[in-house]
Design a protein around this motif. Structure first.
Motif, short mmCIF file in Angstrom:
data_model
loop_
_atom_site.label_atom_id
_atom_site.label_comp_id
_atom_site.label_asym_id
_atom_site.label_seq_id
_atom_site.Cartn_x
_atom_site.Cartn_y
_atom_site.Cartn_z
N ASP A 45 -3.55 4.68 4.20
CA ASP A 45 -4.83 3.98 4.05
C ASP A 45 -4.59 2.49 4.16
N HIS A 72 -1.33 -1.88 -5.87
CA HIS A 72 -2.69 -2.27 -5.51
C HIS A 72 -2.80 -3.79 -5.39
N GLN A 78 -5.59 -5.99 -6.98
CA GLN A 78 -6.92 -5.38 -7.02
C GLN A 78 -7.52 -5.52 -8.42
N ALA A 132 -6.66 -0.37 2.57
CA ALA A 132 -6.52 -0.71 1.15
C ALA A 132 -5.69 -1.97 0.96
N VAL A 180 0.85 -1.20 0.00
CA VAL A 180 0.00 0.00 0.00
C VAL A 180 0.88 1.24 0.00
#
Length: 336
Positions: free
Chosen positions: A316, A102, A219, A319, A97
């Motif tokens: 974050d 991702h 992701q 994530a 992250v």
């Protein structure tokens, strides 16, 4: 033993990804899954799912590639060279992250990180706290992972670090030596090769909040093929249940084929330890099923590490994981 993810190296990764799915046949999706070390019982549930045809039944044509020295499985995943990979600990997803990559953890096969410190029998060390100030042999990448927690909790310092190259000879011959290891592996090898029972201090028993053996995927894959991710997670959960509660020999045969050094004795010890320590079915899995993760556990890990300056407070961290694919773990467990 594991090659620990180097945080600094991951920050240099580019955030470009390519989809690696290849249709093998009308009903099958070809998947490459790379582990975080050489084949071993700590990967047993995945090998069991392969050996029993659970992935095949789910429409997945899975190839397991073992990791090892010199293989950066997180970089392979981030670059799109493989479809799924095992992250050794909770640092992996958050490092990615921070690097802008991702990649997401979708399942925690192990609720306890098996990392530990070992010593010879000695009266002056009875806990991790007693090791403060004493030389400790750790792998290069460990300074940026679990050693950060030891520094924060017990006041360890970098001056204690001595190099560990996955050769246990220096530990065996030096009665004052202290070395990192996996509770499910190295203690057995010490007894076999050194003829004595080491003192073992498991980080997880002292509150180390990291998950282990995290199944990770890009992701991009999640967005484009969530059904494939779900099938892989479900089959892996079933594989772990069968490995622990049915006949593990189908997986063990594949493990020993990939890594002949992983003997029957080593595997039997690892399975016994994983069960006794609740590594797979303890923690969050005790209530939510194999593979479970929780927001609370991830927050605890992030809070501890951000407080120590490992991650910025505004990272974050959410994530780096998702809970959407492990909510069936309880149902699968209940069905047995």
């Amino acid at each position: 033993m594991r090659r620990v993810l180097k945080r600094a190296a991951m920050i240099a990764l580019a955030a470009a990804f390519t989809l690696h799915l290849r249709p093998a046949a009308a009903a099958d999706t070809k998947i490459t899954f790379v582990t975080d070390w050489k084949a071993e019982a700590e990967h047993g549930g995945f090998y069991e799912a392969l050996a029993l045809g659970l992935y095949k039944k789910a429409g997945l044509d899975v190839t397991i590639r073992q990791g090892g020295p010199g293989i950066d499985n997180m970089q392979l995943l981030a670059a799109g060279a493989v479809d799924f990979a095992i992250g050794s600990n909770s640092f992996g997803p958050l490092n990615l992250v921070q690097a802008g990559a991702h990649v997401v953890a979708v399942m925690a096969a192990s609720q306890k990180d098996p990392q530990c410190l070992m010593t010879h029998p000695r009266p002056d060390i009875k806990s991790l706290a007693d090791i403060k100030g004493k030389p400790v042999m750790i792998a290069a990448g460990s300074a940026d992972t679990f050693f950060l927690w030891l520094k924060a909790k017990y006041g360890y310092s970098d001056s204690q670090i001595r190099p560990y190259t996955f050769n246990m000879a220096p530990f065996l011959v030096n009665k004052n030596a202290i070395q990192q290891g996996y509770i499910s592996s190295e203690p057995y090898l010490v007894e076999q090769q050194g003829g004595f029972k080491p003192q073992v201090f498991l980080f997880a028993d002292a509150g180390y909040p990291s998950y282990a053996s995290l199944v990770m995927v890009s992701q991009t894959m999640i967005d484009a093929h969530p059904d494939v991710v779900q099938k892989f997670v479900d089959a892996s959960i079933q594989g772990w249940y069968d490995y622990l509660h049915a006949d593990p020999s189908p997986a063990d045969k594949l493990i020993e084929k990939d890594d002949p050094d992983e003997s029957d004795g080593v595997i039997a010890y690892a399975i016994k330890t994983m069960k006794a320590e609740g590594m797979i079915e303890g923690g969050d899995a005790a209530k939510l099923g194999i593979g479970a993760m929780t927001d609370a556990r991830w927050k605890t890990f992030f809070d501890v590490m951000s407080k120590e300056g490992v991650y910025p407070a505004n990272l974050d961290y959410k994530a780096g994981y998702t809970l959407r694919f492990v909510d069936k773990g309880l149902a699968l467990a209940a069905s047995h």
